[in-house]
Motif scaffolding. Structure first.
Motif, PDB file in Angstrom:
ATOM      1  N   THR A 120      17.618  -2.759  11.410  1.00  0.00           N
ATOM      2  CA  THR A 120      16.326  -2.382  11.352  1.00  0.00           C
ATOM      3  C   THR A 120      15.961  -0.936  11.285  1.00  0.00           C
ATOM      4  OG1 THR A 120      15.958  -1.989  13.857  1.00  0.00           O
ATOM      5  CG2 THR A 120      16.002  -4.328  12.881  1.00  0.00           C
ATOM      6  N   ARG A 126      14.707 -11.014   8.490  1.00  0.00           N
ATOM      7  CA  ARG A 126      13.840 -11.530   7.498  1.00  0.00           C
ATOM      8  C   ARG A 126      13.170 -12.477   6.856  1.00  0.00           C
ATOM      9  NH1 ARG A 126      19.375  -9.667   3.286  1.00  0.00           N
ATOM     10  NH2 ARG A 126      19.494  -6.934   3.512  1.00  0.00           N
ATOM     11  N   ALA A 145       8.174 -11.463   3.791  1.00  0.00           N
ATOM     12  CA  ALA A 145       8.647 -10.409   3.230  1.00  0.00           C
ATOM     13  C   ALA A 145      10.860 -10.089   3.452  1.00  0.00           C
ATOM     14  CB  ALA A 145       8.573  -9.301   4.444  1.00  0.00           C
ATOM     15  N   GLN A 156      11.874  -6.694   4.059  1.00  0.00           N
ATOM     16  CA  GLN A 156      11.683  -5.993   5.352  1.00  0.00           C
ATOM     17  C   GLN A 156      12.799  -6.406   6.302  1.00  0.00           C
ATOM     18  OE1 GLN A 156       7.809  -6.010   5.963  1.00  0.00           O
ATOM     19  NE2 GLN A 156       8.363  -6.238   7.916  1.00  0.00           N
ATOM     20  N   PHE A 178       9.138  -4.117  11.671  1.00  0.00           N
ATOM     21  CA  PHE A 178       8.210  -3.376  11.116  1.00  0.00           C
ATOM     22  C   PHE A 178       7.397  -2.534  12.523  1.00  0.00           C
ATOM     23  CE2 PHE A 178       7.150  -6.828  13.995  1.00  0.00           C
ATOM     24  CZ  PHE A 178       6.584  -5.943  14.737  1.00  0.00           C
ATOM     25  N   TRP A 218       1.615  -5.943   6.484  1.00  0.00           N
ATOM     26  CA  TRP A 218       2.642  -4.676   7.222  1.00  0.00           C
ATOM     27  C   TRP A 218       4.572  -5.409   7.834  1.00  0.00           C
ATOM     28  CZ3 TRP A 218       2.082  -4.674  12.373  1.00  0.00           C
ATOM     29  CH2 TRP A 218       1.230  -5.211  12.554  1.00  0.00           C
ATOM     30  N   GLY A 219       3.912  -7.003   7.755  1.00  0.00           N
ATOM     31  CA  GLY A 219       5.559  -7.377   8.561  1.00  0.00           C
ATOM     32  C   GLY A 219       5.496  -7.999   9.718  1.00  0.00           C
TER      33      GLY A 219
END
Length: 833
Positions: A92, A528, A532, A535, A538, A573-574
């Motif tokens: 991360t 994941r 996203a 990503q 976050f 934004w996640g």
């Protein structure tokens, strides 16, 4: 004259007397002094000085760490926790991991927002890093992983300590702790499991299970359960409640069943003397009188919040039960093969790494190795040998096997038994959902049973190579060099060098193989998401902290959030998790989200209606005169079945018509199936589509939000008000050329006899704010309204509907912008007037 005494036979005869040597004259002694000296005092032993307080404390600390390998176990727990958190931190890059049910702690004071055991360590971490939620997350996760590993070792040692000793017992605990961190539950529950499995409540429940085993051992041997153990059991039980009232009730129920089972076994399965029976009754009394009240005190406050919740309480349990009754019984995710692998979770099917469990040979092997080593191997060992902990291992198996079968729900092979049992339980599957046993109990039993199998098989390998190793094997087992002994430590024999090496290699290899089921943790795929996929983790945008500062500027307001959100939501934004994010992040401000009304509030009809009115205040403004009133006389002959097993009706107009300038469209649908259609509308499975002449369709989900109201549904007619510029799916097409109306029922229906013709269509000129809305805002004490444009999933309102609502509120002078950014807008709400 008597005869001289004769010496006994064989004794040396006395020799003639030897004259004494001449006595030397005594040495000259100096004359005594004129004044007599006092007599010398008697010497007394010099008292040893008492150890200092520091010395006693040092000795106590050293004894604590040396006792029962406690220091080594602490080091093992620390090493495993660092490795686990380090792995997550690596992929991360230090981003946040909070999501789903684990909503996070962002300041030390957040514990008071939700005083629960699971928030103790995150609050302490937030106190250490008050301005860095990312660092606080990894610190709290590390502390929680450490506690979970230590607690897992405690339970495993209590389960197996009479069969294994020394290094083997230590290895069993370490293997169980490591596997618990990467069990399939952590994968199938996504990162809900990663963090939920590590909560302090999960560690405390490990301790509860350990003390229940210790209690069973005590009463089976006629000894009293200690007072200290009783107090610790009560504390652990009080701290073990999950941060979910239904799960807390399930946990308490499971614990009571296990405790009562232990008492019944102790009283009925063992012959005991009067003294042993007295010790058993005393042990039970200690737990009932001391341990249970301690647990009850710690459990009281969460239950109090539950029963006093305005939206979800004991009276609304039936509504939630009705919602869940058909959701967790016979779906494909909880088939017997999935539950054997401990992967029976509906969301697991939708993860990006799910394909690995059906195509990756290593992951398939590893996931099936779990039930093989947790169920099959222990069952064979229990059947083949008698060993000190045989009854305890058998009890763990007797819990695990029915638990796995229960997880399969209505699926074969015992689906009918499951259905009959749930029919007897209050609220059926809601009380004990098919996956509840996995999260609460089986996730803790499986690692311990696997550790038992791994260490036992390692002992087998050690015996095999020791027996075939010549002198070493012969010395350890004279006359039985080629026969395997029971694979336990009771005989005290040691393996040869090659035997120890082979045993270690086999145990290590089995542990590595079974841990391979957690590959998504090691490579980062577990974070994941479908939304996203690139990503991992976050970061909370800075606008959220700025909005928090604006809201908390000298006040603790109540805030209404737009758009309306479901229990879970996703941001651009996640963030992908629970709606309680707003409650925790903005604490002590109160956010009106579903959680504001209580747990599971959206599944209670009246609460869901109130929440919808608060967040969807738009209603059609009825015209003074009809502007359009059309009748659609026939049903299109192309009635089709949908992919969901439902039905689709198409009502065509005789010619295209224009409603340019109108905002709302009222559709009246006659229906014949008076029992089926109302339930389908309540479930959000009835969609109405407005079709343009060119073929585009704008779809509206009836009853879901203010864009598709159902003001009436009676006497065989459903009335729906559609906000034409705010559809749920499809674009608001050119409404100047409307060519038809479609109705789609998105759930299985037996026949087309649901909706009938003719239908009527009427245009309505504009919108208004519901007359109930202002009073509701006053009653809730709302002083601010926040619009979060980052919510990309889980919103019940289309963006256009939110825009229309804001325009209407601004036109009436209700809103005053207080904070503005590209993602967030905070309005001060004027509720007067």
């Amino acid at each position: 004259m008597s005869a001289p005494a004769t010496a006994p036979s064989g004794a040396p005869r006395p020799s003639a007397p030897v004259p004494a040597p001449p006595t030397a004259p005594p040495p000259s002694v100096p004359p005594a002094p004129s004044k007599a000296s006092p007599p010398s005092p008697r010497r007394r032993p010099v008292p040893t000085p008492a150890p200092s307080v520091l010395s006693r404390a040092r000795r106590a600390v050293v004894g604590f760490f040396r006792n029962d390998d406690r220091g080594t176990r602490l080091l093992i727990s620390l090493a495993l926790a660092v490795a686990f958190v380090g792995t997550i931190y690596y992929w991360t890059r230090g981003a946040l991991l909070y999501g789903a049910d684990n909503i996070g702690i962002y300041r030390a004071g957040d514990f008071w927002a939700s005083p629960h055991s699971d928030y103790i360590l995150p609050s302490l971490a937030a106190w250490v890093f008050p301005n860095n939620p990312s660092h606080a997350l990894y610190l709290s996760t590390g502390m929680e992983a450490f506690c979970a590993c230590f607690a897992a070792q405690f339970f495993t040692r209590q389960l197996l300590r009479r069969s294994f000793t020394g290094g083997r017992l230590l290895a069993a605990g370490a293997i169980a702790a490591g596997l618990y961190l990467v069990s399939p539950v952590a994968i199938s529950y996504w990162y809900v499991g990663l963090l939920t499995n590590l909560n302090l409540s999960s560690s405390a429940y490990f301790v509860v299970l350990g003390f229940l085993v210790k209690f069973l051992k005590s009463i089976s041997t006629g000894r009293r359960f200690g007072w200290l153990d009783t107090v610790l059991l009560g504390l652990a039980a009080g701290l073990s409640a999950p941060d979910s009232i239904p799960n807390e009730i399930r946990m308490i129920g499971i614990t009571l069943v296990l405790f009562l089972g232990a008492v019944v076994i102790a009283l009925g399965a063992f012959r005991r003397t009067p003294a042993e029976a007295k010790a058993t009754y005393a042990s039970v009394a200690r737990i009932v009188v001391v341990g249970a009240p301690i647990a009850a005190v710690l459990l009281f406050y969460p239950l109090y919040l539950f029963i006093t919740s305005p939206g979800f309480n004991l009276h609304s349990v039936g509504s939630v039960a009705a919602y869940y009754s058909t959701r967790f019984t016979s779906t494909s995710y909880n088939t017997i093969w999935a539950t054997l692998r401990l992967e029976g979770r509906v969301t697991f099917q939708h993860t990006l790494y799910y394909y690995g469990y059906s195509k990756n040979p290593l992951m398939i092997l590893a996931s099936f190795a779990w039930p093989a080593l947790a169920l099959v191997v222990p069952a064979v060992i229990v059947a083949a040998w008698e060993f000190p902990d045989r009854l305890l291992v058998s009890a763990a198996l007797l819990i695990s096997v029915p638990g796995v079968l229960w997880e399969a729900g209505s699926n074969p092979p015992f689906g009918t038994v499951h259905d009959q049992l749930t029919a007897l339980l209050p609220y059926g599957d809601t009380l004990l959902q098919t996956y509840s046993l996995t999260l609460i109990l089986l996730s803790k039993l499986f690692p311990a049973l696997v550790a038992f199998s791994v260490v036992t098989l390692g002992n087998f390998a050690g015996q095999l190579f020791s027996s075939g190793g010549g002198a070493a094997g012969a010395a350890s087992s004279p006359g039985r060099a080629s026969v395997l002994r029971p694979p336990f430590d009771s005989d005290g024999r040691r393996h040869s060098g090659w035997g120890r090496i082979s045993g270690i290699l086999l145990a290590t290899g089995l542990t590595a193989v079974i841990a391979a089921s957690a590959l998504p943790i090691y490579n980062g795929q577990v974070e994941r998401t479908t939304w996203a996929p690139d990503q991992e983790g976050f970061e909370i945008p800075s606008a959220y902290a700025e909005a928090r500062a604006a809201l908390l500027n000298g006040s603790t307001p109540t805030v209404l959030l737009l758009p309306e959100i479901d229990t879970y939501f996703t941001t651009s934004w996640g963030y992908n998790g629970a709606n309680g994010f707003y409650t925790n992040f903005y604490y002590p401000a109160s956010f009106i989200v579903p959680r504001y009304y209580g747990e599971y509030a959206l599944f209670v009809n009246n609460t869901a209606q109130n929440y919808s009115i608060a967040t969807n205040p738009l209603v059609p403004q009825m015209p003074t005169e009809r502007t359009l009133n059309l009748s659609f006389p026939s049903i299109d002959t192309a009635r089709t079945a949908t992919a969901t097993g439902g039905l689709r009706y198409s009502f065509g107009a005789s010619k295209a018509f224009s409603i340019t300038g109108s905002t709302w469209l009222q559709v009246q649908l006659p229906y014949t199936n008076t029992s089926f259609l109302p339930d389908a509308v309540a479930a959000g499975n009835v969609w109405v589509g407005v079709q343009t002449e060119a073929g585009g369709v704008a779809w509206y989900v009836l009853g879901s939000a203010s864009n598709a109201l159902v003001p009436s549904m009676s006497n065989g007619t459903l009335t729906a008000d559609l906000l034409l510029d705010a559809p749920d799916s499809g674009s608001p097409a050119n409404l100047s050329r409307i060519g038809g109306i479609s109705v789609q029922i998105r759930e299985p229906a037996r026949t087309f006899g649901v909706v009938s013709a003719p239908i009527s269509v009427e245009a309505i000129q504009g919108s208004n704010i519901s007359t109930q809305w202002l009073g509701m805002m006053r009653g809730l004490g709302v002083s601010y309204l926040m619009v979060d444009w980052t919510i990309s999933a889980g919103a019940a309102e289309p963006r256009t509907l939110v825009n229309d609502t804001l325009v209407q509120l601004a036109d009436r002078g209700y809103l005053y912008p207080d904070f503005t950014s590209s993602d967030l807008v905070v309005y001060r709400l004027a509720t007067g007037g």
